[in-house]
Design a protein around this motif. Structure first.
Motif, mmCIF file in Angstrom:
data_model
loop_
_atom_site.group_PDB
_atom_site.id
_atom_site.type_symbol
_atom_site.label_atom_id
_atom_site.label_comp_id
_atom_site.label_asym_id
_atom_site.label_seq_id
_atom_site.Cartn_x
_atom_site.Cartn_y
_atom_site.Cartn_z
ATOM 1 N N GLU A 18 131.034 -27.167 13.692
ATOM 2 C CA GLU A 18 129.781 -27.730 13.192
ATOM 3 C C GLU A 18 129.881 -28.092 11.718
ATOM 4 O OE1 GLU A 18 126.204 -25.426 13.841
ATOM 5 O OE2 GLU A 18 125.235 -26.573 12.255
ATOM 6 N N THR A 19 130.437 -27.188 10.921
ATOM 7 C CA THR A 19 130.548 -27.438 9.482
ATOM 8 C C THR A 19 131.493 -28.597 9.193
ATOM 9 O OG1 THR A 19 130.140 -25.103 9.031
ATOM 10 C CG2 THR A 19 131.139 -26.401 7.270
ATOM 11 N N ALA A 20 132.632 -28.607 9.858
ATOM 12 C CA ALA A 20 133.614 -29.669 9.614
ATOM 13 C C ALA A 20 133.025 -31.040 9.946
ATOM 14 C CB ALA A 20 134.870 -29.416 10.448
ATOM 15 N N ARG A 59 141.805 -28.217 20.192
ATOM 16 C CA ARG A 59 141.780 -26.740 20.206
ATOM 17 C C ARG A 59 140.349 -26.232 20.310
ATOM 18 N NH1 ARG A 59 145.866 -27.328 16.258
ATOM 19 N NH2 ARG A 59 144.472 -26.785 14.546
ATOM 20 N N TRP A 60 139.437 -26.892 19.610
ATOM 21 C CA TRP A 60 138.016 -26.513 19.719
ATOM 22 C C TRP A 60 137.555 -26.622 21.181
ATOM 23 C CZ3 TRP A 60 135.904 -29.994 15.165
ATOM 24 C CH2 TRP A 60 136.252 -29.413 13.931
ATOM 25 N N ARG A 73 134.614 -24.047 22.111
ATOM 26 C CA ARG A 73 133.704 -24.065 20.946
ATOM 27 C C ARG A 73 132.885 -25.352 20.913
ATOM 28 N NH1 ARG A 73 137.087 -22.442 15.711
ATOM 29 N NH2 ARG A 73 134.996 -21.996 14.924
ATOM 30 N N ILE A 74 133.371 -26.400 21.540
ATOM 31 C CA ILE A 74 132.599 -27.641 21.735
ATOM 32 C C ILE A 74 132.808 -28.091 23.179
ATOM 33 C CG2 ILE A 74 132.855 -28.372 19.307
ATOM 34 C CD1 ILE A 74 134.876 -30.481 20.327
ATOM 35 N N GLY A 89 127.965 -30.949 22.307
ATOM 36 C CA GLY A 89 127.499 -29.656 22.808
ATOM 37 C C GLY A 89 127.124 -28.634 21.759
ATOM 38 N N LEU A 90 126.974 -29.058 20.495
ATOM 39 C CA LEU A 90 126.576 -28.132 19.429
ATOM 40 C C LEU A 90 125.084 -28.266 19.141
ATOM 41 C CD1 LEU A 90 129.570 -28.710 16.982
ATOM 42 C CD2 LEU A 90 129.137 -26.642 18.324
#
Lengths: 228, 228
Positions: free
Chosen positions: B96-98, B152-153, B158-159, B215-216
Motif C-alpha cells: 500500500e505504501t509503495a 512476490r506480493w 498481500r495483494i 485488493g487493498l
DNA sequence: GTCTATAGATTGATAGAC
DNA sequence: GTCTATCAATCTATAGAC
C-alpha cells in the motif's frame, strides 16, 4: 458548355465506390496517418508522405490542396472512428456491462488503430490547433453525459463513490497508452508485438482493476465464464 | 602556449555555479524543452526555440553544436528526473505504501514537469530514436525488479493476483496523461488549469482505484485520515 | 490523372564584425 | 560571448508537358 468543364465525368468517378479518386485519397490518407502519427504535423513532410505512398509529391497536392488540408482530413477521419468507439459506452447498460464493454472496445481500438491514436495524442500535445472545436463541443458533451450517468450510479449505490471525471480520464489514458506507447511496450516485451493472449490478458487486467476499483466484482472473466 | 587557447578562463567560467555559460545553457534547455514538447524534434525549429529564449539563433549554436545535440541534452535531463521519481517506488515498503507514494510522486511530476513528460511521449511515439538504449537497459531493469516485487506480493497473498506489468503500465499511463493531455483536461475544465484541490482529488481517486483494484483498502485518504 | 522541373520561402548551420 | 548576414539544403506548392 465549353471544353473546360469535364465535370460530369469527374464527379461520377469521385462518387463511385472504388473510383480512382476515392481509392487514391484513401491510400494517401492511410500513409499520411502513419507519418503524421510518428512525426506530428510540423515534423512530417510531404516528401516523406509521398515516399510512403510510393507517389510523386505533386500527386498529393492534386488530391489535397495543402499539407494542412491533408492533415485536417486525417484528423477528422480519426475523430469519426473515435465517435464509434465512444458509442460503445451505452447509457442503458448496467455499470459493469457499460464499463467492461467500453474498456474492451477502447483496448481493441488501440490495437487496430494505433496510428490514429498517436495523431490524436500529437494534436492534443500541440494544443489542439485543428480539433479545438471538437474538444469544446463534441467531446465535452459526451463527457458531461457520461459523468452524469456515473454520478447517478454512485448516488444509487450501484458503484462506490468515485469522481467520474478522473475515472474516465483513467480509462482513456490506460487504453490509449497501448497505442501511443506501443514502441516502449514492445521494447519491454523483448522487441516483439504483444500476442493475442497478451492483449486479452492486458484487457482483462485493466477491466479487473477498474471494476474492483469502483467497488464492482469483475467475476472470473469472459474466458472462464463462458465455459459450461 | 599560443593565443588560441584561452582555455583556463573559459573552463573556470563554465564550471562555476552561476557562470554565464551554465546559466545560458540552462535557459536554452528550458526553452527548448517547451518547444520540443509541443512540436517534437522535427516540428521544432531553432528559430522558434531562439525566439522563445529571446536570443539570436546563432547563440544556440554557440552553446549547442547542433539541433540534435540540443535535443539530446533535453532528453537526457528529463531521464535524470524520471530516475528520481522511479526511486520513490521503494522495494522495502508495504504494497500500500509503495503504490501510494509512487502514484502520488508521479502525479506531482506530471504537474511540475509537464513539458518533460511530453518530450518523452513524443520521443517514444517516434520510435525512441535517441533513448532506445535507455529503454532497453535502465527502464527494462527497473521494470523487471518491480514486476518481481509485485509478483512476490501476489504470491504471498498481500495483494490480489494481478499481472504486474499491466498494472505498472496502467500507473504510468494514468499519471502521465495529466501532463501529456493537459490541454484536453484543461479544455474540459472550462479552459482553466486544475486547481490544487482538483489535483489532490485526482491523485486520491487514482490511488483509490488502483489500491482497491489490487485488493487493498485505500482507507479514508490523507485529508480525513490526518484529522484527530 | 500522372509526372518532372522549379519557384519562393524556410531550414540548420557558419563566417566574421564587434 | 553576442549578433548580423548569409550559405547550401530542404520545404511547400505550382506550372506545364504528357
Amino acid at each position: 458548355m465549353n471544353t473546360s468543364e469535364p465535370a460530369a465525368k469527374s464527379i461520377t468517378k469521385s462518387i463511385a465506390k472504388g473510383g480512382i479518386r476515392e481509392e487514391n485519397e484513401r491510400h494517401i490518407l492511410d500513409c499520411a496517418e502513419r507519418i503524421f502519427a510518428e512525426r506530428g504535423f510540423g515534423g512530417a513532410t510531404m516528401q516523406v508522405i509521398a515516399d510512403e505512398a510510393a507517389l510523386p509529391k505533386a500527386n498529393l497536392h492534386y488530391y489535397f490542396s495543402s499539407k494542412e488540408t491533408l492533415y485536417r482530413r486525417v484528423v477528422e477521419r480519426i475523430f469519426t472512428i473515435w465517435l464509434e468507439a465512444a458509442a460503445s459506452f451505452e447509457t442503458s447498460a448496467t455499470p459493469e456491462t457499460a464499463l467492461r464493454r467500453y474498456i474492451a472496445r477502447k483496448m481493441e481500438m488501440s490495437r487496430t488503430h494505433r496510428y490514429g491514436s498517436k495523431v490524436w495524442a500529437n494534436e492534443v500535445m500541440q494544443g489542439a490547433p485543428i480539433i479545438q472545436d471538437y474538444l469544446e463541443v463534441t467531446l465535452r458533451d459526451w463527457t458531461d453525459t457520461r459523468i452524469a450517468l456515473i454520478d447517478r450510479w454512485s448516488a444509487a449505490g450501484r458503484i462506490a463513490p468515485v469522481n467520474a471525471r478522473w475515472l474516465l480520464y483513467m480509462i482513456w489514458a490506460t487504453t490509449q497508452h497501448y497505442a501511443d506507447f506501443a514502441h516502449q511496450i514492445e521494447t519491454l516485451n523483448e522487441g516483439r508485438a504483444l500476442s493475442d493472449a497478451q492483449w486479452r490478458d492486458a484487457t482483462e487486467t485493466v477491466i479487473g482493476i477498474i471494476l474492483r476499483g469502483v467497488g464492482l466484482d469483475p467475476g472470473p472473466g469472459p474466458d472462464a465464464g463462458d465455459a459450461p
